[in-house]
Design an enzyme around this catalytic site. Sequence first.
Site, PDB file in Angstrom:
ATOM      1  N   GLU A 229       0.886  -1.172   0.000  1.00 54.38           N
ATOM      2  CA  GLU A 229       0.000   0.000   0.000  1.00 54.38           C
ATOM      3  C   GLU A 229       0.917   1.213   0.000  1.00 54.38           C
ATOM      4  O   GLU A 229       1.536   1.536   1.022  1.00 54.38           O
ATOM      5  CB  GLU A 229      -0.886   0.006   1.260  1.00 54.38           C
ATOM      6  CG  GLU A 229      -1.751  -1.229   1.423  1.00 54.38           C
ATOM      7  CD  GLU A 229      -3.010  -1.203   0.559  1.00 54.38           C
ATOM      8  OE1 GLU A 229      -3.328  -0.137  -0.005  1.00 54.38           O
ATOM      9  OE2 GLU A 229      -3.660  -2.254   0.454  1.00 54.38           O
ATOM     10  N   CYS A 263      -1.962   9.200   2.751  1.00 53.74           N
ATOM     11  CA  CYS A 263      -1.751   8.699   1.390  1.00 53.74           C
ATOM     12  C   CYS A 263      -2.902   9.114   0.479  1.00 53.74           C
ATOM     13  O   CYS A 263      -2.724   9.352  -0.696  1.00 53.74           O
ATOM     14  CB  CYS A 263      -1.609   7.190   1.416  1.00 53.74           C
ATOM     15  SG  CYS A 263      -3.013   6.380   2.190  1.00 53.74           S
TER      16      CYS A 263
HETATM   17  P1  NAD Z   1       8.890   4.630   4.130  1.00 50.67           P
HETATM   18  O1  NAD Z   1       8.777   3.824   2.898  1.00 50.67           O
HETATM   19  O2  NAD Z   1      10.069   5.515   4.288  1.00 50.67           O
HETATM   20  O3  NAD Z   1       8.888   3.689   5.421  1.00 50.67           O
HETATM   21  C1  NAD Z   1       7.821   2.802   5.696  1.00 50.67           C
HETATM   22  C2  NAD Z   1       8.309   1.690   6.609  1.00 50.67           C
HETATM   23  O4  NAD Z   1       9.264   0.894   5.913  1.00 50.67           O
HETATM   24  C3  NAD Z   1       9.015   2.156   7.882  1.00 50.67           C
HETATM   25  O5  NAD Z   1       8.606   1.350   8.956  1.00 50.67           O
HETATM   26  C4  NAD Z   1      10.478   1.932   7.562  1.00 50.67           C
HETATM   27  O6  NAD Z   1      11.285   1.728   8.696  1.00 50.67           O
HETATM   28  C5  NAD Z   1      10.406   0.671   6.732  1.00 50.67           C
HETATM   29  N1  NAD Z   1      11.551   0.421   5.845  1.00 50.67           N
HETATM   30  C6  NAD Z   1      12.470   1.292   5.358  1.00 50.67           C
HETATM   31  N2  NAD Z   1      13.339   0.657   4.544  1.00 50.67           N
HETATM   32  C7  NAD Z   1      12.962  -0.644   4.508  1.00 50.67           C
HETATM   33  C8  NAD Z   1      13.441  -1.801   3.818  1.00 50.67           C
HETATM   34  N3  NAD Z   1      14.498  -1.743   3.005  1.00 50.67           N
HETATM   35  N4  NAD Z   1      12.780  -2.971   3.990  1.00 50.67           N
HETATM   36  C9  NAD Z   1      11.698  -3.059   4.795  1.00 50.67           C
HETATM   37  N5  NAD Z   1      11.202  -1.991   5.473  1.00 50.67           N
HETATM   38  C10 NAD Z   1      11.819  -0.801   5.327  1.00 50.67           C
HETATM   39  O7  NAD Z   1       7.532   5.446   4.234  1.00 50.67           O
HETATM   40  P2  NAD Z   1       7.154   6.578   5.279  1.00 50.67           P
HETATM   41  O8  NAD Z   1       7.880   7.832   4.954  1.00 50.67           O
HETATM   42  O9  NAD Z   1       7.237   6.023   6.644  1.00 50.67           O
HETATM   43  O10 NAD Z   1       5.591   6.770   4.968  1.00 50.67           O
HETATM   44  C11 NAD Z   1       5.092   7.676   4.044  1.00 50.67           C
HETATM   45  C12 NAD Z   1       4.677   6.985   2.772  1.00 50.67           C
HETATM   46  O11 NAD Z   1       3.699   5.982   3.078  1.00 50.67           O
HETATM   47  C13 NAD Z   1       3.995   7.911   1.796  1.00 50.67           C
HETATM   48  O12 NAD Z   1       4.454   7.656   0.500  1.00 50.67           O
HETATM   49  C14 NAD Z   1       2.519   7.558   1.925  1.00 50.67           C
HETATM   50  O13 NAD Z   1       1.739   7.866   0.805  1.00 50.67           O
HETATM   51  C15 NAD Z   1       2.593   6.094   2.157  1.00 50.67           C
HETATM   52  N6  NAD Z   1       1.362   5.599   2.762  1.00 50.67           N
HETATM   53  C16 NAD Z   1       0.541   4.798   2.018  1.00 50.67           C
HETATM   54  C17 NAD Z   1      -0.674   4.362   2.538  1.00 50.67           C
HETATM   55  C18 NAD Z   1      -1.620   3.480   1.757  1.00 50.67           C
HETATM   56  O14 NAD Z   1      -2.509   2.884   2.366  1.00 50.67           O
HETATM   57  N7  NAD Z   1      -1.488   3.379   0.445  1.00 50.67           N
HETATM   58  C19 NAD Z   1      -1.040   4.748   3.818  1.00 50.67           C
HETATM   59  C20 NAD Z   1      -0.181   5.583   4.524  1.00 50.67           C
HETATM   60  C21 NAD Z   1       1.029   5.992   3.995  1.00 50.67           C
END
Ligand code: NAD
Length: 472
Positions: A229, A263
């Site tokens: 997501e 998001c």
């Molecule tokens: P991010 O991708 O930076 O991090 C998300 C999670 O992934 C964190 O817990 C992080 O520690 C972890 N992570 C980082 N590198 C990783 C790796 N290599 N392997 C596994 N996990 C890893 O995102 P963010 O900045 O925390 O969140 C914002 C983003 O999330 C925005 O793009 C937003 O649109 C999206 N989002 C989407 C939805 C949806 O339902 N579509 C909902 C909320 C947020």
Amino acid sequence: MNKSIQVRNPRTGKLDYEIVPPSNNLLEQKCLHLRQGQIQWQQIGVEGRIEALQQWKQAILSQRTNLTETLINDTGRLSISVLEINSFLSGIDRWCRLAPELLQESEKATTIPFIHLKQTLVPYPLVGVISPWNFPLLLSTIDTIPALIAGCAVIVKPSEITSRFVKPLMTAINAVPDLRDVLTFVEGGGETGATLIEYVDLVCFTGSIATGRKVAEAAAKRFIPAFLELGGKDPAIVLSSANLELATSAILWGSVVNTGQSCLSIERIYVAESIFEEFVDKLVTKAERLKLAYPTIESGEIGPIIAERQAAIIIEHLQDACEKGAIIRCGGQVEKKGGGWWCTPTVLTQVNHSMKVMSLETFAPIMPVMAFSTVKEAIHLANDTIYGLSAAIFAGEESEALEIAKQIDAGAISINDAALTGLIYEGEKNSFKYSGLGGSRMGSAGLMRFLRKKAFLVKTNSVPDPWWFECQ
Ligand code: NAD
């Protein structure tokens, strides 16, 4: 011992919390423990699991004050933290209500009269959930609850930016004997998330496209399903027939709620040119009424920017837009106050798709408004993006809006309202384009993703099959 991570407070900017990610060995041990616990969890059946989840709900209610306080410190906002807890609790009840029917096994005759079919469902033993910072509680539990009720054990790795809420949540988990061996939260950053994927049977990831790609690649290497997501750049289309009072209120809410850190925020607004100025005037008037929740948390509706790195992105998008000719009609300030970063609700006009604010996810209370002359042009502009999460259409007639909705490349379309998938979980939807991958998180599919289908084909009569060798 792993290196600790300092966690920043979004209101004060102070690093006033510390997390220590588990070593790879400890993470592996935790996963093994959960796998062991899952065997019994599956055996107690759906009724037993419902009982445990209801006990968890009660334990959370007794932790409510602590949970609210930690969420406030994680995110710097008050009312959304309360709403997050309420929505999480109602999620437990919703899945407890729906699960018994969804998990029923079925039996039926087949096209071959002497072969009977028993259809069963087998949960993935261990599900990994990796979640972002914008709704820390909601997004770390939205997949966790249906996975648990399906019979899986779950390990959750929330964002390292908002980790304080984990403590009261773990206290509530540990208060429920049946749950503590099948559910745990681990603190840590990207490395911990990446390692987690090595030990689970299915991964649910919510976050950015860039990380989502890494998660998908890691999951593909292990041959495990990944439900992704990811980000969005949701458009709203406002036709000349729309109710402008309603459209401006809904779009304002959909754009700036949670300071635009959602998001499914409305991040691009396309308005029929005949009503453009009237629409912008109304939107600006309403946006100017909103206040920052500063100096106190009750001072206004707009909380701080939670992730410091996001402030730099917002400033970059605004600067790029202004350099390319955008006009700031209200707001436009991204500033540091009391150590936190704040952005006032901002309306921009004279925008176009060469600007970052119209093409990349801004994640801020920023509303760029662009005029269109034909419906065809509006649809083209709405679809001119790599994202396809959701969208909104405002029109006088439902049929007019539905005709446009069919042509928008996104998984959920709100009509005469905005961001409805944030409130209503019934409709099944997929993310289009780069906004995600995998089955619907919403609707009954949200539970069925955690089950593998298994068929028992039972011969009820000792006759030879028509395909067998005749000589036997
Ligand atoms: P991010 O991708 O930076 O991090 C998300 C999670 O992934 C964190 O817990 C992080 O520690 C972890 N992570 C980082 N590198 C990783 C790796 N290599 N392997 C596994 N996990 C890893 O995102 P963010 O900045 O925390 O969140 C914002 C983003 O999330 C925005 O793009 C937003 O649109 C999206 N989002 C989407 C939805 C949806 O339902 N579509 C909902 C909320 C947020």
